[in-house]
Design an enzyme around this catalytic site. Structure first.
Site, PDB file in Angstrom:
ATOM      1  N   LEU A 185       4.655  -7.463   5.187  1.00 53.84           N
ATOM      2  CA  LEU A 185       5.691  -7.608   4.171  1.00 53.84           C
ATOM      3  C   LEU A 185       7.097  -7.466   4.749  1.00 53.84           C
ATOM      4  CD1 LEU A 185       3.906  -5.515   1.395  1.00 53.84           C
ATOM      5  CD2 LEU A 185       3.762  -7.976   1.843  1.00 53.84           C
ATOM      6  N   ALA A 218      11.587  -8.377   3.586  1.00 55.58           N
ATOM      7  CA  ALA A 218      12.495  -8.289   2.431  1.00 55.58           C
ATOM      8  C   ALA A 218      12.223  -9.376   1.387  1.00 55.58           C
ATOM      9  CB  ALA A 218      13.947  -8.361   2.907  1.00 55.58           C
ATOM     10  N   HIS A 276       9.215 -10.476   0.472  1.00 54.15           N
ATOM     11  CA  HIS A 276       8.147  -9.937  -0.391  1.00 54.15           C
ATOM     12  C   HIS A 276       8.684  -8.818  -1.294  1.00 54.15           C
ATOM     13  CE1 HIS A 276       5.729 -11.318   3.207  1.00 54.15           C
ATOM     14  NE2 HIS A 276       5.111 -11.932   2.238  1.00 54.15           N
ATOM     15  N   GLN A 318      -7.085 -20.898   3.516  1.00 52.46           N
ATOM     16  CA  GLN A 318      -5.842 -21.686   3.517  1.00 52.46           C
ATOM     17  C   GLN A 318      -5.321 -21.952   4.932  1.00 52.46           C
ATOM     18  OE1 GLN A 318      -3.738 -18.519   1.100  1.00 52.46           O
ATOM     19  NE2 GLN A 318      -1.967 -19.249   2.215  1.00 52.46           N
ATOM     20  N   SER A 364       6.956 -14.313   7.617  1.00 47.53           N
ATOM     21  CA  SER A 364       6.182 -13.543   8.601  1.00 47.53           C
ATOM     22  C   SER A 364       6.079 -14.315   9.911  1.00 47.53           C
ATOM     23  CB  SER A 364       4.791 -13.256   8.059  1.00 47.53           C
ATOM     24  OG  SER A 364       4.913 -12.486   6.883  1.00 47.53           O
TER      25      SER A 364
END
Ligand code: PAF
Length: 283
Positions: free
Chosen positions: A34, A36, A38, A62, A191
């Site tokens: 995670l 900022a 998120h 995915q 990420s």
């Protein structure tokens, strides 16, 4: 105190208590690691609901066979600490067998597809990606049955797919889109930015600058096709392998005639080395 659970039984136990107390529940689905971006979703969730559930699940379906599923950053303890600080009440971290019980028994799993929207743009360069997203999001919405679910604008095509999924399957959940969080350079937080070197990070910020240039060019009346071409050439010249540069209708991602007056969005997907980056800007 935030609870961190891995099983469906524990998840349901907590949800039942909240529902008995008439609490409104929001869900923020994530793949963890995670940042900022998120936490902006979590903050928006905390502002709109009584209780916030954040799911952290790196969803294998995915990822394509040659993509970064195995090396996708997993930072559960740091994520838990951040979520606690941002007011999340329940962190749900299931394993793959929990989320895909049929596959765990060696059976074919149910797959949720949104035809039309899922094959274009990112769906073209990542076949099957959005089927994995819409399948896992359906599972998460069914498990949590939240009043509200929040998604980021950075994954704009994903947002439209989920909106259609919820509407077409009559899922009783409100949806909220949260604006993209950017570094000072304009680079959209992701990420995958961790895979970039310092020099690549500077180059990566050109994606957002290019989107701003495209918006100005379209506003000044330049035809979309020319704007797309010039932007792709510019990105290639500074070292990107361009997947697509597209100006589309904001509601369905369709190519529009120049005379159309519908709201537009500019979207870019491009690779720097092995790292695939996406961004978009509403015009
Ligand atoms: O946007 C993401 O992080 C993922 O695609 C999502 C919505 C959590 C589904 O795995």
């Amino acid at each position: 105190m935030m609870r961190r659970v891995t099983t469906i039984a524990e998840l349901r136990d907590q949800l039942r208590r909240w529902r008995q107390a008439d609490q409104h529940i929001a869900l923020v689905p994530t793949m963890g690691n995670l940042h900022a971006g998120h936490y902006a979703l979590v903050d928006a969730a905390v502002a709109s609901a009584d209780q916030v559930v954040v799911s952290v699940f790196v969803n294998p379906t995915q990822f394509g066979p040659k993509e970064d599923f195995a090396r996708y950053p997993r930072t559960l303890d740091a994520d838990a600490e951040g979520l606690q600080q941002h007011g999340c009440g329940l962190m749900f971290c299931p394993d793959v067998a929990t989320m895909y019980p049929a596959a765990a028994l060696g059976q074919a799993s149910v797959n949720v597809q949104v035809p039309g929207l899922s094959e274009i743009l990112c769906g073209q360069s990542r076949p099957g990606h959005f089927d994995g997203v819409t399948t896992v999001v359906t599972k998460l919405l069914n498990l949590v049955q939240p009043d509200l679910a929040l998604f980021g604008q950075k994954d704009y095509q994903q947002w439209l797919l989920i909106r259609q999924l919820v509407s077409d399957l009559h899922l009783p959940v409100a949806l909220q889109r949260v604006a993209t969080v950017r570094a000072a350079s304009g680079l959209a937080l992701s990420s995958r930015n961790q895979y970039l070197s310092a020099a690549e990070r500077e180059t990566a910020a050109e994606i957002f600058r290019t989107l701003e240039t495209m918006r100005a060019a379209v506003a000044s009346g330049r035809p979309s096709a020319l704007v797309e071409m010039a932007a792709a050439e510019r990105l290639q010249a500074i070292g990107f392998q361009v997947d697509y540069v597209a100006i589309r209708s904001a509601d369905r991602l369709q190519v529009l005639p120049e005379t159309a007056s519908e709201p537009l969005i500019g979207l870019i997907a491009a690779r720097l080395g092995a790292t695939r980056l996406i961004d978009n800007l509403l015009f």
